[in-house]
Design a protein around this motif. Structure first.
Motif, PDB file in Angstrom:
ATOM      1  N   GLN A  17       0.819  -1.206   0.000  1.00 37.09           N
ATOM      2  CA  GLN A  17       0.000   0.000   0.000  1.00 37.09           C
ATOM      3  C   GLN A  17       0.862   1.269   0.000  1.00 37.09           C
ATOM      4  OE1 GLN A  17      -3.673   0.379   0.104  1.00 37.09           O
ATOM      5  NE2 GLN A  17      -3.260  -1.643  -0.800  1.00 37.09           N
ATOM      6  N   THR A  18       0.409   2.283  -0.738  1.00 40.00           N
ATOM      7  CA  THR A  18       1.113   3.561  -0.748  1.00 40.00           C
ATOM      8  C   THR A  18       0.970   4.281   0.589  1.00 40.00           C
ATOM      9  OG1 THR A  18      -0.853   4.623  -1.702  1.00 40.00           O
ATOM     10  CG2 THR A  18       0.855   3.846  -3.238  1.00 40.00           C
ATOM     11  N   THR A  25       1.370   4.151   4.383  1.00 42.17           N
ATOM     12  CA  THR A  25       2.249   3.295   5.199  1.00 42.17           C
ATOM     13  C   THR A  25       2.044   3.437   6.701  1.00 42.17           C
ATOM     14  OG1 THR A  25       3.998   4.976   5.154  1.00 42.17           O
ATOM     15  CG2 THR A  25       4.020   3.305   3.409  1.00 42.17           C
ATOM     16  N   PRO A  66      -3.111  -0.627  -4.971  1.00 42.47           N
ATOM     17  CA  PRO A  66      -2.091  -0.166  -4.019  1.00 42.47           C
ATOM     18  C   PRO A  66      -2.462   1.092  -3.235  1.00 42.47           C
ATOM     19  CG  PRO A  66      -1.089  -0.729  -6.127  1.00 42.47           C
ATOM     20  CD  PRO A  66      -2.575  -0.746  -6.340  1.00 42.47           C
ATOM     21  N   ASP A  67      -3.321   1.959  -3.792  1.00 43.39           N
ATOM     22  CA  ASP A  67      -3.663   3.179  -3.056  1.00 43.39           C
ATOM     23  C   ASP A  67      -5.028   3.083  -2.365  1.00 43.39           C
ATOM     24  OD1 ASP A  67      -5.199   3.276  -5.355  1.00 43.39           O
ATOM     25  OD2 ASP A  67      -4.835   5.396  -5.756  1.00 43.39           O
ATOM     26  N   GLU A  90      -4.898   4.740   1.142  1.00 39.57           N
ATOM     27  CA  GLU A  90      -4.664   6.177   0.999  1.00 39.57           C
ATOM     28  C   GLU A  90      -5.949   6.904   0.616  1.00 39.57           C
ATOM     29  OE1 GLU A  90      -1.888   9.199  -1.695  1.00 39.57           O
ATOM     30  OE2 GLU A  90      -1.514   7.040  -1.722  1.00 39.57           O
TER      31      GLU A  90
END
Length: 277
Positions: free
Chosen positions: A29-30, A32, A100-101, A104
């Motif tokens: 994941q972006t 953290t 991945p985001d 976020e």
């Protein structure tokens, strides 16, 4: 370590072949600023070894072993009591996040929308070979979510991010229910604040005979009847929802071979039926 903004909660019991894949999707994941709480029920020593390795490699990973197994709600509540984050994310050990985001975007959304208590997204169903079998979404806006929330779970559990304080106010997961405790939680949260579903497929959701959805069918269907009765006064479509709940209850008592042969087909059909058109 400083207090993380997000606590990711993962339960594991007897599926060591998948858990590292799930954890790797969190590490990718972006966003953290998270901690991962893995609650392990049961005696599987392979899982213990895997988790000790992860905890040694990444200080954000916290491993909790409960030698006396309980039901899913008890294990979830145990993890929530250890959580430090303002927000809680859920991920099952046999699934993984494919965007991945994800965290976020969800953290930003809840930061910017204080009237919302939870947000989720859609999922891509895969088989044991990783082949896609279906993808589905849930209704996006709160009004549409609650309009159909009594007919089926309005949020995909392993896609969600919710406010820990709101979950605590609602009483966390109901430990008296044998299944569908997440559905009950989101119906409670939907009465405290607004819900939102991103129209993106955040999750790879593995449908297989060893998954919890198949194993817990009988308990889940009895819980569905109780949940619909409990929340009926607060949501729409109560007569239809109750009829559907009783039909699921009857299906779960069919011969095992028939249920195994039809489970994946019916699961995909249900997910497609309750996706936004």
């Amino acid at each position: 370590m400083p207090v993380p903004r997000v606590s990711v909660l993962m339960l594991t019991f007897n599926r060591p072949q998948f858990i590292s894949r799930a954890i790797e999707s969190i590490c990718a994941q972006t966003f953290t600023d998270w901690e991962l709480l893995v609650v392990h029920d049961g005696p599987n020593e392979e899982i213990a070894g895997i988790m000790e390795g992860w905890a040694a490699k990444d200080a954000r990973v916290r491993y909790f072993r409960r030698l006396q197994p309980g039901n899913i709600a008890q294990a979830n509540n145990y993890g929530l009591r250890q959580a430090q984050g303002e927000y809680v994310a859920i991920l099952d050990d046999d699934d993984f996040w494919r965007v991945p985001d994800k965290l976020e975007r969800q953290v930003r959304f809840l930061d910017e929308h204080p009237d919302h208590v939870a947000c989720g997204g859609g999922a891509v169903c895969i088989d044991l070979e990783g082949r896609e079998t279906l993808r589905y979404l849930r209704p996006e806006e709160h009004t549409d979510i609650v309009r159909r929330a009594l007919l089926a779970n309005p949020m995909v559990h392993s896609t969600t991010l919710f406010r820990r304080a709101a979950a605590e106010q609602s009483g966390f997961y109901d430990e008296s229910l044998p299944g569908f405790q997440d559905w009950d939680l989101f119906l409670k949260l939907g009465r405290l604040g607004r819900l939102h579903n991103f129209q993106e497929h955040f999750l790879a959701y593995q449908i297989w005979e060893g998954g919890g959805s198949f194993k817990a069918q009988r308990g889940n269907t009895w819980s569905a009847v109780q949940i619909v009765k409990r929340h009926g006064p607060h949501y729409r479509s109560y007569p239809l929802a109750l009829a559907m709940a009783w039909s699921y209850y009857a299906y779960a008592r069919l011969p095992l071979g028939l249920r195994k042969a039809s489970f994946s087909i019916l699961s995909r059909a249900k997910k497609s039926l309750f996706s936004p058109k």
